[in-house]
Design a protein around this motif. Structure first.
Motif, short mmCIF file in Angstrom:
data_model
loop_
_atom_site.label_atom_id
_atom_site.label_comp_id
_atom_site.label_asym_id
_atom_site.label_seq_id
_atom_site.Cartn_x
_atom_site.Cartn_y
_atom_site.Cartn_z
N ASN A 1 -26.40 -3.66 -5.62
CA ASN A 1 -27.78 -3.73 -5.13
C ASN A 1 -28.74 -4.34 -6.16
OD1 ASN A 1 -27.60 -2.72 -2.49
ND2 ASN A 1 -27.54 -0.61 -3.24
N GLU A 2 -28.21 -4.63 -7.34
CA GLU A 2 -29.00 -5.21 -8.43
C GLU A 2 -30.17 -4.32 -8.83
OE1 GLU A 2 -29.99 -9.23 -7.25
OE2 GLU A 2 -27.88 -9.83 -7.35
N GLN B 1 -22.48 -0.59 1.07
CA GLN B 1 -23.62 -1.24 0.42
C GLN B 1 -24.10 -2.44 1.24
OE1 GLN B 1 -23.29 -4.48 -1.41
NE2 GLN B 1 -25.50 -4.45 -1.67
N ARG B 2 -23.18 -3.18 1.83
CA ARG B 2 -23.56 -4.32 2.67
C ARG B 2 -24.15 -3.84 3.99
NH1 ARG B 2 -18.58 -5.68 0.89
NH2 ARG B 2 -17.63 -5.35 2.93
N SER B 3 -23.42 -2.94 4.64
CA SER B 3 -23.83 -2.35 5.92
C SER B 3 -22.82 -1.28 6.28
CB SER B 3 -23.86 -3.42 7.02
OG SER B 3 -24.00 -2.81 8.30
N GLY B 4 -23.28 -0.17 6.76
CA GLY B 4 -22.35 0.87 7.18
C GLY B 4 -21.34 0.36 8.19
N ALA C 1 -26.48 6.98 -0.06
CA ALA C 1 -27.58 7.60 -0.81
C ALA C 1 -28.05 6.67 -1.92
CB ALA C 1 -27.13 8.94 -1.38
N PHE C 2 -27.12 6.00 -2.59
CA PHE C 2 -27.54 5.13 -3.68
C PHE C 2 -28.21 3.86 -3.19
CE2 PHE C 2 -26.03 8.31 -6.29
CZ PHE C 2 -26.83 8.20 -7.41
N CYS C 3 -27.92 3.44 -1.98
CA CYS C 3 -28.71 2.35 -1.41
C CYS C 3 -30.16 2.82 -1.27
CB CYS C 3 -28.13 1.91 -0.07
SG CYS C 3 -26.59 0.97 -0.23
N MET C 4 -30.36 4.06 -0.83
CA MET C 4 -31.71 4.61 -0.71
C MET C 4 -32.36 4.76 -2.09
SD MET C 4 -33.00 8.35 0.60
CE MET C 4 -32.02 9.16 -0.66
N GLY D 1 -38.26 -0.70 -4.91
CA GLY D 1 -39.37 -0.90 -3.98
C GLY D 1 -40.73 -0.55 -4.57
N LEU D 2 -40.73 0.34 -5.56
CA LEU D 2 -41.96 0.70 -6.25
C LEU D 2 -42.04 0.08 -7.65
CD1 LEU D 2 -42.33 4.37 -5.02
CD2 LEU D 2 -43.85 2.44 -4.51
#
Length: 179
Positions: A57-58, A108-111, A141-144, A151-152
């Motif tokens: 996810n970099e 990580q790409r898509s469920g 969870a780690f994608c979140m 995002g912040l």
């Protein structure tokens, strides 16, 4: 500099958790269960999944943090973490761990990228349904978490010693004590 005023100098997700402790509690509780709770996967293996997803996810803060957490809990240390990040298919991990990391990469790409072939490979390598479940949930969870941090625009220190120090503390006290 973060996109919002956090009113603290803590780096990465730590700063975000200090900013909103009422959301930090549930986020830390989830990480505690997934990464440190009872499991047939070691804590180091679960942290490796988190580091692998964060790398894909970099998300530099989470990647560096969980790489340090994994390295501190794996006999092969950062050498193995680096090998997995560089080339999973040639990294010296068990067939089961490789299959689980492939599942994590698909999540990580898509469920929806997780296929019957992924699941069959993991089972053939000895993974249990609980290990497959937990791998999918750690990856999701780690994608979140990664998107929360990036995002912040949370602060991402460059000094590896900072991540190593947090790793030492985490191993002793767990995720619920990070805030």
């Amino acid at each position: 500099m973060a996109h919002i005023e956090l009113n603290n100098d803590a780096p990465g997700i730590l700063g975000l958790m200090h900013y909103r402790p009422e959301t930090a509690g549930p986020l830390n509780a989830l990480a505690e269960v997934l990464l440190r709770g009872d499991s047939t996967l070691t804590r180091g293996e679960r942290e490796l999944i988190a580091a692998y997803v964060s790398n894909r996810n970099e998300c530099r803060f989470c990647e560096r943090s969980h790489a340090a957490f994994a390295a501190a809990q794996l006999d092969e240390g950062m050498t193995l973490v680096d090998q997995v990040r560089a080339d999973l298919d040639s990294a010296p991990v068990s067939a089961k761990m490789r299959a689980l990391l492939h599942i994590a990469g698909a999540v990580q790409r898509s469920g929806r990228d997780v296929t019957d072939k992924h699941i069959a490979a993991a089972r053939d390598a000895g993974a249990t349904d609980v290990e497959i479940h937990d791998t999918v949930l750690i990856a999701a969870a780690f994608c979140m978490y990664n998107r929360y941090v990036d995002g912040l625009a949370a602060t991402t220190p460059d000094d590896p010693a900072m991540y190593e120090a947090v790793a030492e503390n985490l191993i002793k006290t767990g995720y619920q004590r990070l805030t």
